[in-house]
Design a protein around this motif. Structure first.
Motif, mmCIF file in Angstrom:
data_model
loop_
_atom_site.group_PDB
_atom_site.id
_atom_site.type_symbol
_atom_site.label_atom_id
_atom_site.label_comp_id
_atom_site.label_asym_id
_atom_site.label_seq_id
_atom_site.Cartn_x
_atom_site.Cartn_y
_atom_site.Cartn_z
ATOM 1 N N GLY A 1 0.789 -1.225 0.000
ATOM 2 C CA GLY A 1 0.000 0.000 0.000
ATOM 3 C C GLY A 1 0.818 1.271 0.000
ATOM 4 N N ARG A 2 2.114 1.169 0.172
ATOM 5 C CA ARG A 2 2.960 2.359 0.223
ATOM 6 C C ARG A 2 3.329 2.791 -1.192
ATOM 7 N NH1 ARG A 2 8.441 3.544 0.314
ATOM 8 N NH2 ARG A 2 9.009 5.340 1.602
ATOM 9 N N VAL A 3 3.150 4.085 -1.482
ATOM 10 C CA VAL A 3 3.515 4.665 -2.779
ATOM 11 C C VAL A 3 4.657 5.646 -2.539
ATOM 12 C CG1 VAL A 3 2.740 6.003 -4.760
ATOM 13 C CG2 VAL A 3 1.180 4.395 -3.655
ATOM 14 N N ALA A 4 5.763 5.440 -3.220
ATOM 15 C CA ALA A 4 6.952 6.289 -3.039
ATOM 16 C C ALA A 4 6.762 7.591 -3.799
ATOM 17 C CB ALA A 4 8.206 5.557 -3.507
ATOM 18 N N ILE A 5 6.100 8.578 -3.187
ATOM 19 C CA ILE A 5 5.781 9.846 -3.831
ATOM 20 C C ILE A 5 6.968 10.794 -3.703
ATOM 21 C CG2 ILE A 5 4.182 11.802 -3.829
ATOM 22 C CD1 ILE A 5 2.127 9.919 -2.542
ATOM 23 N N ASN A 6 7.250 11.497 -4.790
ATOM 24 C CA ASN A 6 8.338 12.475 -4.815
ATOM 25 C C ASN A 6 7.757 13.858 -4.521
ATOM 26 O OD1 ASN A 6 10.704 13.860 -5.187
ATOM 27 N ND2 ASN A 6 10.674 13.720 -7.419
ATOM 28 N N TYR A 7 8.137 14.474 -3.400
ATOM 29 C CA TYR A 7 7.601 15.771 -3.007
ATOM 30 C C TYR A 7 8.526 16.928 -3.382
ATOM 31 C CZ TYR A 7 3.921 13.404 -0.412
ATOM 32 O OH TYR A 7 2.828 12.644 -0.077
ATOM 33 N N GLU A 8 9.488 16.669 -4.228
ATOM 34 C CA GLU A 8 10.343 17.732 -4.733
ATOM 35 C C GLU A 8 9.786 18.260 -6.058
ATOM 36 O OE1 GLU A 8 14.229 16.171 -5.076
ATOM 37 O OE2 GLU A 8 14.481 15.788 -2.924
ATOM 38 N N ARG A 9 10.015 19.557 -6.303
ATOM 39 C CA ARG A 9 9.546 20.208 -7.537
ATOM 40 C C ARG A 9 8.032 19.964 -7.713
ATOM 41 N NH1 ARG A 9 13.152 18.505 -12.479
ATOM 42 N NH2 ARG A 9 11.895 20.183 -13.408
ATOM 43 N N LEU A 10 7.283 20.423 -6.736
ATOM 44 C CA LEU A 10 5.839 20.196 -6.767
ATOM 45 C C LEU A 10 5.159 20.928 -7.906
ATOM 46 C CD1 LEU A 10 5.084 20.418 -2.937
ATOM 47 C CD2 LEU A 10 5.223 18.366 -4.340
ATOM 48 N N GLU A 11 5.771 21.978 -8.383
ATOM 49 C CA GLU A 11 5.155 22.726 -9.476
ATOM 50 C C GLU A 11 5.369 22.073 -10.837
ATOM 51 O OE1 GLU A 11 9.390 23.836 -9.176
ATOM 52 O OE2 GLU A 11 7.730 23.563 -7.759
ATOM 53 N N SER A 12 6.230 21.022 -10.876
ATOM 54 C CA SER A 12 6.527 20.371 -12.149
ATOM 55 C C SER A 12 5.408 19.414 -12.538
ATOM 56 C CB SER A 12 7.851 19.598 -12.041
ATOM 57 O OG SER A 12 8.091 18.850 -13.214
ATOM 58 N N SER A 13 5.113 19.364 -13.831
ATOM 59 C CA SER A 13 4.113 18.432 -14.361
ATOM 60 C C SER A 13 4.744 17.254 -15.100
ATOM 61 C CB SER A 13 3.163 19.178 -15.308
ATOM 62 O OG SER A 13 3.903 19.735 -16.398
ATOM 63 N N ASP A 14 6.057 17.109 -14.983
ATOM 64 C CA ASP A 14 6.754 16.015 -15.646
ATOM 65 C C ASP A 14 6.438 14.695 -14.939
ATOM 66 O OD1 ASP A 14 8.419 14.342 -16.985
ATOM 67 O OD2 ASP A 14 10.276 15.416 -16.530
ATOM 68 N N PRO A 15 5.974 13.643 -15.653
ATOM 69 C CA PRO A 15 5.679 12.350 -14.995
ATOM 70 C C PRO A 15 6.878 11.741 -14.298
ATOM 71 C CG PRO A 15 4.697 12.438 -17.187
ATOM 72 C CD PRO A 15 5.579 13.641 -17.080
ATOM 73 N N ALA A 16 8.077 12.095 -14.750
ATOM 74 C CA ALA A 16 9.264 11.533 -14.105
ATOM 75 C C ALA A 16 9.461 12.055 -12.696
ATOM 76 C CB ALA A 16 10.502 11.843 -14.948
ATOM 77 N N ASP A 17 8.811 13.187 -12.360
ATOM 78 C CA ASP A 17 8.957 13.754 -11.023
ATOM 79 C C ASP A 17 7.883 13.278 -10.060
ATOM 80 O OD1 ASP A 17 11.163 15.210 -11.826
ATOM 81 O OD2 ASP A 17 9.949 16.924 -12.473
ATOM 82 N N LEU A 18 6.982 12.369 -10.496
ATOM 83 C CA LEU A 18 5.887 11.932 -9.622
ATOM 84 C C LEU A 18 6.360 10.992 -8.522
ATOM 85 C CD1 LEU A 18 3.050 11.308 -12.248
ATOM 86 C CD2 LEU A 18 3.277 13.241 -10.682
ATOM 87 N N LEU A 19 7.197 10.024 -8.860
ATOM 88 C CA LEU A 19 7.562 8.957 -7.928
ATOM 89 C C LEU A 19 9.058 8.960 -7.656
ATOM 90 C CD1 LEU A 19 5.445 6.082 -9.501
ATOM 91 C CD2 LEU A 19 4.881 7.378 -7.452
ATOM 92 N N ARG A 20 9.407 8.540 -6.452
ATOM 93 C CA ARG A 20 10.802 8.321 -6.121
ATOM 94 C C ARG A 20 11.194 6.888 -6.456
ATOM 95 N NH1 ARG A 20 11.755 7.902 -1.288
ATOM 96 N NH2 ARG A 20 9.713 8.081 -0.311
ATOM 97 N N ARG A 21 12.466 6.631 -6.458
ATOM 98 C CA ARG A 21 12.942 5.271 -6.703
ATOM 99 C C ARG A 21 12.562 4.370 -5.525
ATOM 100 N NH1 ARG A 21 19.086 5.973 -9.170
ATOM 101 N NH2 ARG A 21 18.457 7.066 -11.097
#
Length: 417
Positions: free
Chosen positions: A79-99
């Motif tokens: 149930g855990r999703v590794a969400i990337n909270y950096e560059r919140l204003e970015s709409s790039d899909p690569a910035d959605l999730l962390r490794r």
């Protein structure tokens, strides 16, 4: 049913929008249910093995607790999703999730290996119980044979044999005297038969009768002498046997005691050896069967063990290989949007607080300045009233006062303004 499986997998059903994600997380839910059953049975089997296979009833209380703990860990990972909270204003899909966090999955792998030993092994031992019992019986027989040849039983047996040899030696001594006495009697019978034959004229003398001093009489005396010797030998044998009674009784008591000790020792050894049939002994027997007959037992053992370990890691493995799917991106978008709104609201609140503080400072400064001006104006008014009162009473002007000199009418007008 599908929503139930999604809840079991600990995912948000509203965010599972694609068919592939529904299939994925439904499969994860099924694996978690199967693993709960497997962990329950495995935990109960481990408790049973720890209790030396006495089948305690409370093993079915421990099994579900163990299964619940591991399933809770799996649900937390899935149930855990590794969400990337950096560059919140970015709409790039690569910035959605962390490794993926390696430590999280490494910990689950270590837990799987631990459970492979604690849970999978008792199940495998139960699967091959017949073969293991046969191997343990063979091992126990070998142990009993070794114990019989060494240790206390060997010492008791050696003493028992020594006592038997001593008894046999006494018996031989008595038997030797008895045998000699019997031989004397046989010789006496033979000689007496010769005397009878001689008295009938068929003997050496060829004369009938048995006159005194003759050959027949000599044979009779000799026969009587042999009987007397046999009687003395019997008496010696009886005396010897009587003298041996104390030693014989002592040896008999010692033999009885040794027999009891040997029996008790054998019972204790048998119980100890039989008790050596717990988890460790069965695991050792299982390893012997696997190594000695790999293509007969080892292949199936390894195959079943790997299958159970795969079931153990299936849910987390599917989560790992599906990183970045539509569900995780959807959850990341929602979470990042909320975080972005919260960050913007927080920054706006800080700006409003700063503006409010600045406005408050200005108002307070103006209030303080105006209060000081009012105080000066009140002082000038007091001086003017004092001068006017003095002039009215005395008829002469009041001498100059420093305050009046410092404040002119122009100053008063500016203060009022």
């Amino acid at each position: 049913m599908r929503r139930l499986l999604l809840r079991i997998a600990n995912v948000n059903p509203d965010s599972v929008t694609t068919h592939s994600d529904r299939v994925l997380y439904s499969a994860i839910g099924v694996f978690i249910v199967l693993y709960f059953v497997y962990a329950t049975v495995g935990g109960a089997a481990f408790v049973d093995a720890s209790a030396n296979y006495t089948h305690p009833w409370w093993q079915w209380l421990v099994g579900p607790l163990v299964a619940t703990g591991v399933v809770a860990y799996d649900r937390a990972v899935v149930g855990r999703v590794a969400i990337n909270y950096e560059r919140l204003e970015s709409s790039d899909p690569a910035d959605l999730l962390r490794r993926p966090t390696v430590g999280l999955y490494a910990g689950r792998l270590a837990l799987a290996l631990l459970f492979a030993v604690i849970i999978t092994e008792p199940l495998m031992l139960a699967r091959y119980q017949g073969e293991i019992d046969a191997r343990l019986n063979e091992v126990h027989n070998e142990q009993i044979s070794r114990v019989e040849q060494s240790g206390a039983i060997a010492a008791y047996d050696a003493r028992m044999q020594q006592l038997k040899r001593e008894t046999a030696a006494d018996d031989r001594a008595v038997q030797a005297l008895t045998t000699r006495a019997a031989q004397k009697r046989r010789d006496a019978r033979t000689v007496y038969a010769q005397a009878l034959a001689d008295s009938e004229g068929d003997g050496v003398s060829r004369k009938a009768g048995c006159p005194e001093g003759g050959y027949c009489d000599t044979l009779v005396k000799r026969s009587r002498g042999l009987d007397d010797q046999a009687a003395r030998l019997d008496a010696q044998a009886a005396e010897l046997q009587k003298s041996q009674d104390a030693a014989r009784q002592s040896r008999a008591a010692e033999q009885a005691d040794l027999t009891r000790k040997i029996s008790d020792q054998r019972t204790a050894n048998a119980e100890a050896i039989k008790a050596d049939a717990g988890f460790g002994a069965r695991t050792k027997a299982m390893w012997y069967l696997v190594t000695s007959d790999f293509w007969g037992i080892g292949v199936f053992y390894v195959g079943i063990a790997l299958l159970l370990v795969a079931l153990d890691c299936a849910a987390v493995g599917l989560k790992f290989v599906s990183h970045g799917n539509g569900y995780e991106r959807s959850e990341a978008r929602v979470a990042r949007g909320r975080e972005h709104e919260a960050a913007i609201g927080y920054e706006q609140g800080l700006r409003d607080a700063r503006r409010y503080a600045e406005a408050t400072s200005r108002v307070m400064a103006e209030s303080i300045g105006k209060a000081s001006h009012d105080e000066e104006l009140a002082g000038i008014a007091v001086e003017r009233a004092r001068a006017h009162l003095y002039d009215s009473v005395t008829g002469a002007p009041l001498p100059p006062v420093p305050v009046i000199e410092r404040h002119t009418l122009r100053d008063v007008d500016s203060i009022r303004a």
